[in-house]
Design an enzyme around this catalytic site. Structure first.
Site, PDB file in Angstrom:
ATOM      1  N   PHE A 105      -3.218   7.151  -9.959  1.00  0.00           N
ATOM      2  CA  PHE A 105      -2.931   8.474 -10.509  1.00  0.00           C
ATOM      3  C   PHE A 105      -3.396   8.638 -11.947  1.00  0.00           C
ATOM      4  O   PHE A 105      -3.659   9.756 -12.395  1.00  0.00           O
ATOM      5  CB  PHE A 105      -1.422   8.758 -10.439  1.00  0.00           C
ATOM      6  CG  PHE A 105      -0.604   8.007 -11.464  1.00  0.00           C
ATOM      7  CD1 PHE A 105      -0.450   8.487 -12.753  1.00  0.00           C
ATOM      8  CD2 PHE A 105      -0.002   6.798 -11.134  1.00  0.00           C
ATOM      9  CE1 PHE A 105       0.286   7.783 -13.697  1.00  0.00           C
ATOM     10  CE2 PHE A 105       0.740   6.092 -12.068  1.00  0.00           C
ATOM     11  CZ  PHE A 105       0.881   6.578 -13.353  1.00  0.00           C
ATOM     12  N   CYS A 141      -4.030   0.655 -17.605  1.00  0.00           N
ATOM     13  CA  CYS A 141      -4.032  -0.799 -17.464  1.00  0.00           C
ATOM     14  C   CYS A 141      -4.623  -1.500 -18.668  1.00  0.00           C
ATOM     15  O   CYS A 141      -4.486  -2.711 -18.812  1.00  0.00           O
ATOM     16  CB  CYS A 141      -4.781  -1.211 -16.195  1.00  0.00           C
ATOM     17  SG  CYS A 141      -6.549  -0.814 -16.227  1.00  0.00           S
ATOM     18  N   SER A 163      -1.494  -0.754  -8.774  1.00  0.00           N
ATOM     19  CA  SER A 163      -0.403  -1.672  -9.091  1.00  0.00           C
ATOM     20  C   SER A 163      -0.606  -3.050  -8.474  1.00  0.00           C
ATOM     21  O   SER A 163      -1.407  -3.231  -7.541  1.00  0.00           O
ATOM     22  CB  SER A 163       0.922  -1.094  -8.578  1.00  0.00           C
ATOM     23  OG  SER A 163       0.950  -1.125  -7.163  1.00  0.00           O
ATOM     24  N   GLU A 197      -2.033  10.150  -3.960  1.00  0.00           N
ATOM     25  CA  GLU A 197      -1.353  11.337  -3.410  1.00  0.00           C
ATOM     26  C   GLU A 197      -0.642  12.130  -4.497  1.00  0.00           C
ATOM     27  O   GLU A 197      -0.243  13.280  -4.277  1.00  0.00           O
ATOM     28  CB  GLU A 197      -0.361  10.910  -2.320  1.00  0.00           C
ATOM     29  CG  GLU A 197       0.841  10.110  -2.800  1.00  0.00           C
ATOM     30  CD  GLU A 197       0.535   8.638  -3.050  1.00  0.00           C
ATOM     31  OE1 GLU A 197       1.472   7.910  -3.441  1.00  0.00           O
ATOM     32  OE2 GLU A 197      -0.638   8.228  -2.849  1.00  0.00           O
ATOM     33  N   ARG A 198      -0.500  11.538  -5.703  1.00  0.00           N
ATOM     34  CA  ARG A 198       0.205  12.225  -6.791  1.00  0.00           C
ATOM     35  C   ARG A 198      -0.673  13.246  -7.501  1.00  0.00           C
ATOM     36  O   ARG A 198      -0.162  14.200  -8.081  1.00  0.00           O
ATOM     37  CB  ARG A 198       0.727  11.200  -7.799  1.00  0.00           C
ATOM     38  CG  ARG A 198       1.767  10.254  -7.226  1.00  0.00           C
ATOM     39  CD  ARG A 198       2.134   9.181  -8.227  1.00  0.00           C
ATOM     40  NE  ARG A 198       3.183   8.297  -7.731  1.00  0.00           N
ATOM     41  CZ  ARG A 198       3.666   7.265  -8.404  1.00  0.00           C
ATOM     42  NH1 ARG A 198       3.179   6.985  -9.604  1.00  0.00           N
ATOM     43  NH2 ARG A 198       4.604   6.504  -7.895  1.00  0.00           N
TER      44      ARG A 198
END
Length: 368
Positions: free
Chosen positions: A19, A151, A96, A46-47
């Site tokens: 996202f 990240c 993640s 999907e966000r």
């Protein structure tokens, strides 16, 4: 005898994106894949899938042949489809730890090539000889920009020796950052992605306090006028953090800087090399010998010297390592070409005795 090696397309490839950079990360994937002769199936987060769909509209306007880049939406079922479908030869993933490890294992079991960029705990080392103004400004921007949701955020500061005296100035600079909706003028950092993300960040901050860290700046109670129900957390600084604390061992993924003190550069190197992640790190110094020692001895894939977020330009590759990466070939640059192609080697022998004509034959062919 000739031996030649060719790089050929894999066929169908897939990309699964997070996202936090909904346009940049797809651009790491499908352009490189297509240039190498493949087709691509993209699954955006999907966000916030809208950015990827805008890229698809631009690709269509640019004349990409139909079917060369495709998009599917969804969560677990869409991911499993990509991991399991026999026609998909390679998977690129950014996200993640949990998802990356799952996709790497499931895709690999099914015979696919997988590259997975995952979590990080990036350290910034501040030497006493560093340019103080530059170092503090860069550290604040790298720690709190994008609300820490990247990240390559410089989420851990290690102050070496006398540089610890600069910590109060660091806190004052962090206090001046403006928290607001991202589209509002002069906003320095916006909200977190969801209420659950906000709660997780707040819980990790509290865990640091409970385990003995000093809370020098607390952004958990920030309120933004007009957006009172927003998922906002202001700049937060935890100091005197220890390596066994949860706020250090876990990636916070929010606007939280954890701060530590050591006496020597060797202690800083040992501390960072003991951390399981290896995405990026930076050292702030005006001493070339110190910088050389650090870059040679640090076990991290991307190193900045007076550069807080050392993400390389596209002609190089994004070379996160250790716990931050699964796979053996990194994103974009030369390694990106290698990931999206397969090698074919052809060895052929032609004998001089087998030459049929040494000059043009004008006579009618006859049986001899």
């Amino acid at each position: 005898m000739d031996t030649m090696t060719y790089r050929l397309p894999l066929g169908v490839t897939a990309g699964i994106t997070p996202f936090n950079f909904p346009a940049m990360i797809p651009l790491w994937m499908f352009p490189m894949s297509l240039v190498c002769g493949n087709t691509m199936v993209m699954k955006p987060s999907e966000r916030d899938p809208g950015a990827c769909m805008m890229l698809m509209e631009l690709a269509n306007e640019a004349g990409f042949p139909k079917g060369t880049v495709n998009v599917i939406h969804g969560q677990h079922e869409a991911v499993n489809f990509i991991c399991d479908h026999p026609a998909i030869r390679a998977i690129s993933f950014v996200g993640s730890d949990t998802a990356g490890k799952y996709i790497y294992e499931r895709g690999s079991i099914n015979g696919k090539r997988v590259q997975a960029n995952m979590g990080a705990k990036n350290h910034g080392v501040i030497m006493p000889d560093a340019n103080k103004e530059h170092s503090l400004n860069q550290l604040v921007g790298a720690a709190f920009g994008a609300a820490g949701q990247r990240c390559m955020a410089l989420s851990t500061a290690i102050f070496v020796g006398e540089s610890k005296k600069w910590i109060p100035e660091l806190v004052e600079r962090a206090k001046k950052l403006k928290v607001n909706a991202g589209h509002e003028p002069n906003a320095d950092l916006g909200p977190l992605i969801s209420p659950a993300a906000k709660q997780r960040v707040c819980d990790l901050v509290q865990s640091g306090v409970s385990e003995g860290a000093d809370l020098l700046l607390d952004g958990r109670g920030v309120t933004v006028p007009g957006y009172e129900k927003g998922n906002f957390v202001g700049p937060t600084v935890l100091h005197n953090v220890k390596p066994n604390m949860k706020c250090y061992t876990e990636e916070i993924f929010g606007p939280v800087l954890v701060s530590m003190e050591v006496d020597t550069i060797d202690e800083a190197i040992d501390l960072i090399n003991s951390n399981p992640y290896g995405n990026g790190t930076a050292i702030f110094t005006t001493n070339g010998a110190t910088a050389r020692k650090y870059t040679q001895q640090i076990d991290v894939g991307q190193v900045g010297v007076n550069v807080p977020i050392p993400v390389p330009l596209p002609m190089f590759s994004f070379t996160g390592s250790r716990g931050s990466f699964r796979g053996d070939t990194n994103f974009y640059g030369k390694q990106g070409v290698q990931f999206y192609t397969q090698v074919k080697t052809v060895t052929q022998m032609w004998r001089e005795d087998d030459v049929t004509h040494t000059k043009a034959a004008t006579a009618m062919p006859v049986m001899r």
